[in-house]
Design an enzyme around this catalytic site. Sequence first.
Site, short mmCIF file in Angstrom:
data_model
loop_
_atom_site.label_atom_id
_atom_site.label_comp_id
_atom_site.label_asym_id
_atom_site.label_seq_id
_atom_site.Cartn_x
_atom_site.Cartn_y
_atom_site.Cartn_z
N LEU A 98 0.84 -1.19 0.00
CA LEU A 98 0.00 0.00 0.00
C LEU A 98 0.88 1.24 0.00
O LEU A 98 1.71 1.44 0.89
CB LEU A 98 -0.90 0.00 1.24
CG LEU A 98 -1.79 1.24 1.44
CD1 LEU A 98 -2.77 1.38 0.30
CD2 LEU A 98 -2.51 1.17 2.78
N VAL A 99 0.69 2.10 -1.01
CA VAL A 99 1.50 3.33 -1.09
C VAL A 99 0.63 4.59 -1.04
O VAL A 99 1.16 5.69 -0.92
CB VAL A 99 2.37 3.36 -2.36
CG1 VAL A 99 3.41 2.25 -2.32
CG2 VAL A 99 1.53 3.27 -3.62
N SER A 100 -0.69 4.42 -1.13
CA SER A 100 -1.56 5.59 -1.04
C SER A 100 -2.94 5.15 -0.59
O SER A 100 -3.40 4.04 -0.91
CB SER A 100 -1.65 6.32 -2.39
OG SER A 100 -2.41 7.50 -2.27
N SER A 101 -3.61 6.04 0.14
CA SER A 101 -4.94 5.73 0.63
C SER A 101 -5.76 7.00 0.74
O SER A 101 -5.23 8.12 0.68
CB SER A 101 -4.86 5.04 2.01
OG SER A 101 -4.31 5.92 2.97
#
Length: 334
Positions: A98-101
């Site tokens: 996960l690199v962005s949320s």
Amino acid sequence: MGAHRQSLSPSAPDAEADAARDALVREIVARGGLTDPAWRTAFAEVPRHLFVPFFYVHGIGGYERLGAEDADPGRRSRWLHGVYADGALATHLKDGELVSSSSQPSLMALMLDALDVRDGHTVLEIGTGPGYNAALLAHRLGDPAVTSVDLDPEITASARDHLAAAGYHPTVITGDGALGCPERAPYDRIIATCTLPSVPRSWPEQCRPGALILAPLATGLVLLEVRATAHGPRAEGHFLHTPAYFVPLRGALPPAEGLPHLGGLPRRLAGEDLFRFLLTLTAGTLDPHEALSLWEREGRPQRERYGITVGQGRQWAWLDDPQGPYTWPLAPGR
């Protein structure tokens, strides 16, 4: 700043999306959030589903993708109701990581309330994500007042598309957020939506005197006020009361550390939120036994008793008093 155009997906009927958004706003208000009517209006009018056309949930054997274009009506409904639930959403994966949320809306509301913006303020956002937070800022302050920076060109490109679809056009820049954005400085407010190991030195340098910086650090949110001194800008302030867990900042700064080793302490302490905060904040300075002794001696202090000072090429964390007996150096920001 006035209503913006909303271009709804055919798979997200207006009435259903509006009802879900209204319910989310009522939920946040009922919990004590959105105390500023301008932010309440922004959350009511900015359509989050345009910024999260799909997201990932944990499924059997890995992540499962839910989106607006799913052929199955049941899955589309799960997507829409997931978008307007009060939870963080995984929006960008790279090599399974996960690199962005899209952050939890109630936490976003708390942060925006704490940012204490006024008409005419300029804001630098670090960590563009899907663009939803930048849209809320643009709704409140106007497009020219908002600059958002993210390291990943795929993230910034999709955020620009989402923003344009919703009728917003703040400045979105692909770059290292740890370096700020000097070409559009000075700023009245800086808000980060990614966890930091320390506060980048460039941020106070790009602020006007009296500016505020709000950033996640050590499982908390620190709110710093910038003051001009004879030795350059000095930023200082306390942590807010709430816990906060974000995707780490990527770029010039080393990554934020996870939970340090407990050093033989009982495993149950890893689940003590306030002890975990102290252990993370003082990593590299206090060993776990020293941290536990201090924590218990000081009555298991809440986050609000801790703070950060940045100035003269160094920065440190402290309990109760920046010049008091309990201070811990932090790695200087780039």
